[in-house]
Structures are given as C-alpha cells and as structure tokens.
Design an enzyme around this catalytic site. Sequence first.
Site, PDB file in Angstrom:
ATOM      1  N   GLN A   1      -9.127  -2.000  -2.288  1.00  0.00           N
ATOM      2  CA  GLN A   1      -8.652  -0.632  -2.056  1.00  0.00           C
ATOM      3  C   GLN A   1      -9.649   0.438  -2.511  1.00  0.00           C
ATOM      4  OE1 GLN A   1      -4.585  -1.731  -3.817  1.00  0.00           O
ATOM      5  NE2 GLN A   1      -4.008  -0.331  -2.189  1.00  0.00           N
ATOM      6  N   THR A   2     -10.951   0.084  -2.543  1.00  0.00           N
ATOM      7  CA  THR A   2     -11.981   1.039  -2.938  1.00  0.00           C
ATOM      8  C   THR A   2     -13.178   0.881  -2.009  1.00  0.00           C
ATOM      9  OG1 THR A   2     -11.268   0.725  -5.241  1.00  0.00           O
ATOM     10  CG2 THR A   2     -13.327   1.906  -4.890  1.00  0.00           C
TER      11      THR A   2
ATOM     12  N   LEU B   1     -12.118   3.857 -11.391  1.00  0.00           N
ATOM     13  CA  LEU B   1     -11.797   2.948 -10.287  1.00  0.00           C
ATOM     14  C   LEU B   1     -10.299   2.834 -10.067  1.00  0.00           C
ATOM     15  CD1 LEU B   1     -14.297  -0.039 -10.707  1.00  0.00           C
ATOM     16  CD2 LEU B   1     -14.130   1.532  -8.774  1.00  0.00           C
ATOM     17  N   GLY B   2      -9.507   3.133 -11.120  1.00  0.00           N
ATOM     18  CA  GLY B   2      -8.063   2.983 -11.004  1.00  0.00           C
ATOM     19  C   GLY B   2      -7.639   1.524 -11.068  1.00  0.00           C
ATOM     20  N   TYR B   3      -6.333   1.299 -10.904  1.00  0.00           N
ATOM     21  CA  TYR B   3      -5.784  -0.070 -10.936  1.00  0.00           C
ATOM     22  C   TYR B   3      -6.300  -0.819 -12.175  1.00  0.00           C
ATOM     23  CZ  TYR B   3      -4.785   1.101  -6.081  1.00  0.00           C
ATOM     24  OH  TYR B   3      -4.344   1.728  -4.932  1.00  0.00           O
TER      25      TYR B   3
ATOM     26  N   ASP C   1      -8.670 -10.497   4.072  1.00  0.00           N
ATOM     27  CA  ASP C   1      -8.204  -9.205   3.568  1.00  0.00           C
ATOM     28  C   ASP C   1      -7.805  -8.331   4.754  1.00  0.00           C
ATOM     29  OD1 ASP C   1     -10.617  -8.515   4.719  1.00  0.00           O
ATOM     30  OD2 ASP C   1     -11.436  -7.544   2.934  1.00  0.00           O
TER      31      ASP C   1
ATOM     32  N   TYR D   1      -7.021 -14.308  -1.504  1.00  0.00           N
ATOM     33  CA  TYR D   1      -8.225 -13.693  -0.944  1.00  0.00           C
ATOM     34  C   TYR D   1      -9.408 -13.817  -1.902  1.00  0.00           C
ATOM     35  CZ  TYR D   1     -11.808 -10.364   0.089  1.00  0.00           C
ATOM     36  OH  TYR D   1     -13.039  -9.806   0.297  1.00  0.00           O
TER      37      TYR D   1
ATOM     38  N   GLU E   1     -15.538  -8.339  -5.774  1.00  0.00           N
ATOM     39  CA  GLU E   1     -14.332  -8.473  -4.971  1.00  0.00           C
ATOM     40  C   GLU E   1     -13.138  -7.790  -5.646  1.00  0.00           C
ATOM     41  OE1 GLU E   1     -14.115  -9.299  -2.013  1.00  0.00           O
ATOM     42  OE2 GLU E   1     -16.057 -10.234  -1.679  1.00  0.00           O
TER      43      GLU E   1
ATOM     44  N   CYS F   1     -15.278  -2.564  13.518  1.00  0.00           N
ATOM     45  CA  CYS F   1     -13.872  -2.713  13.932  1.00  0.00           C
ATOM     46  C   CYS F   1     -12.977  -1.984  12.930  1.00  0.00           C
ATOM     47  CB  CYS F   1     -13.517  -4.204  14.006  1.00  0.00           C
ATOM     48  SG  CYS F   1     -11.983  -4.544  14.910  1.00  0.00           S
TER      49      CYS F   1
ATOM     50  N   THR G   1       0.385   3.500  -6.272  1.00  0.00           N
ATOM     51  CA  THR G   1       0.895   2.729  -5.148  1.00  0.00           C
ATOM     52  C   THR G   1       2.345   3.085  -4.833  1.00  0.00           C
ATOM     53  OG1 THR G   1      -0.564   0.905  -5.774  1.00  0.00           O
ATOM     54  CG2 THR G   1       1.206   0.391  -4.236  1.00  0.00           C
TER      55      THR G   1
ATOM     56  N   CYS H   1     -13.307 -10.018  23.272  1.00  0.00           N
ATOM     57  CA  CYS H   1     -12.213  -9.465  22.448  1.00  0.00           C
ATOM     58  C   CYS H   1     -10.979  -9.232  23.312  1.00  0.00           C
ATOM     59  CB  CYS H   1     -12.664  -8.159  21.798  1.00  0.00           C
ATOM     60  SG  CYS H   1     -11.344  -7.353  20.846  1.00  0.00           S
TER      61      CYS H   1
END
Length: 375
Positions: A48-49, A86-88, A144, A126, A43, A198, A314, A214
């Site tokens: 963001q990946t 992966l960054g962050y 999320d 989350y 998680e 979706c 960001t 929906c």
Amino acid sequence: MSGIGERELKSALSKDLLGWYKVAKRDLPWRRSRDPYHIWISEIMLQQTRVETVIPYFLRFTEKFPTVTDLAAAPEEDVLKAWEGLGYYSRARNLQAAAREVVERYGGRVPDDKAAVSGLKGVGPYTSGAILSIAFNRPEPAVDGNVMRVLSRYFCIDEDIARPATRIGMEGLARELIPEGEAADFNQALMELGAMICTPKSPSCLACPVMTHCQGRLAGREEELPIKSKAKPPKPQYRLAALTMDAAGRVLVRQRPSQGLLARLWELPHVEIPAPEQWRSDEAAPALLAAALAAEGLAIRPERHIADAEHIFTHLHWYVRVWTAVIADDSPPPPGCRWIGPAEFELLAWPNLFRKLLSQHFSGALEAAAGVQAD
C-alpha cells in the site's frame, strides 16, 4: 477466449512478459541482489505504498539495520523511528518480531522453506511467495493487487478480486504460469507490468508486451476489469487535541499504549468527541477537552483553537481539532507524558498527523497560519 487455446494463451503470456521484463525492468535497490532479508523488507514496505516513497526508506532502514541480527537486536523505538512516515506501524513490529524468530530458530538466516517462511509473524501468502520466488527462485506465486489486475484483464476473469476465493484461484493460475527456472523474474515481471503499464485507470495497452492476446482488451473490457466490490468507507471520528506549552516553550506529549492502533508512538494528548457539533463548537469543545483529560489525570486549560488536521486509516477517518492550552495546576504530568523541545521531538517516533502538526509548531508555521503568537 478468442482465437487461441488456453495453453497457448498461458504460454504466450509467460514468454512475452519475460522478454519484456528483462529489457524494461526498473533498477530498484532491492533488485540488486537476491538477499532474502532485503527482499523481505522491501515487500513489507511496498504494501500500500508507492515505489518512489519506499526507496529512501529502504536505503535508510537497511543502512541502520544491515542484517536480520541487527534488526532483531535493535530497540523497538529505533525501528519505529526508522519506519516513521510509512504508516502501518504494526508491520514494522511484526517485521522485528519475525527477525527475532529467524535469529532464534534459523541462526539468523532467512529460511528457504515455505512452511518456515509462512510461519514468520506478519508474513502472509503474498510475502512468502515473493521471498521464496525472488530470493530463492522457488516456483511459488506472489499474487498482490497488481498481479490480480493483470490476470483479470489478460484472461478476462469476472470474479470479484476482493473475495478470498478469487485470490486463491489466481494463486493457482499464477503458479501454472511460472516458467521452469524463471520464478524470480516472472513474478517480478507480473508485478512490474501491473505497476507500470496495466495500471488501475487508463492502462497503456498500446505499450503492453502482452496486448496481442489480452482477452480483456480484445473484449473491450480493459477499463472495466478487474471486478472489485467496494469496501466500507472508514468510520469518522472527531477528536480534540491539546497543544500544551510551558514557560520554556516545551510541549506536553504522551506515548500511546503498547497495544492497539499506533502502539507506542508519541502524540499530543487528545480525546474523542462523539458529537461533531460539540467538536466544532468554540464554547463546548474546550470544556469537553479539559474534562476528558482531567479524568486521565491531566489538568489543562484550553485557550485557542489553532488548527485542524485529519488522517485516514484503513477503517477510521480522524478529524482532529487542536487547541492551545496551559497546565491548570502544579500537578506533575501523568505517567506516559513528558515535556519536549525541538531536539527531543526529532528523537521520538510519531504518527504522520502529529509529526506534521508539531513540526509546524516548532518552526512557528502553525501559529503563523492561525494568526496568533506562540506562548
């Protein structure tokens, strides 16, 4: 809402979604067990990946650090290296800090208590909901961006999902939707629907298991929803970097400070240039680069503009112009700097921008692209 009451609408979503998920769910490494440590890692990595990017990182990371105790005991440099790309990177540091909390407070076992999980460093609403619901089947929401998009469309919700109040409201709604005893599958089903069908653009409504009821689709608003206010564009920053080589072909690099952006990662020495026109100037740039690094105790003489690179964080957009350089005097490099060759390069953790530049340099591709010969 049209043609169906609110209770029936919620019941239909839960039933149809669960039935679809149990047949159509993807085989992902972290779904092969209910190990809370593995779910927690996945998680954090998935924020963001894309899933396709995360899978090999997850497999390598869990092989290198198979338990919470292994992660807690590892040198930070090893953790950052395993996370590289992966960054962050603050997420990796927080993950390790939280692993140490789990070892010290809970005997190395990820707790199944909401307050305890939520209190771990780097674990927000989350992530705590995902761990508790997926690993322990607790009826906790895990909301999320994918989930907010699904709920916005299915219930035709007009509220701005960028607002914290909207997220809180959707957490309450998601909690109401969880069928008894099905929290793990239901939360993953919501995430899966948002990721696979979706989608943000051009949702595959005809393949959607909940299309019949929906409300967004029935109102013709599936492309319009969810409502999300635009974030501010990242601030541009212009930086000059020195690719400084010695007679043996080694490159001078430095380690970033232990706090702040990209903390403790390695990089080429570089400086920010406030005026873009000076950054671009082949006359002004080398003098500015040399003067700024001299003020930090590094005396270099820039020689050639060899490459441009950029990276979007960001809130920041770095534009980096790289100059080859040589040491201008016999002084040793300042603290935090070192000379490296290709072997040392592979052992250190780098931001993506500098890993790419140095990979190209050591392979000869950077100089070849610039039409110059490496010193």
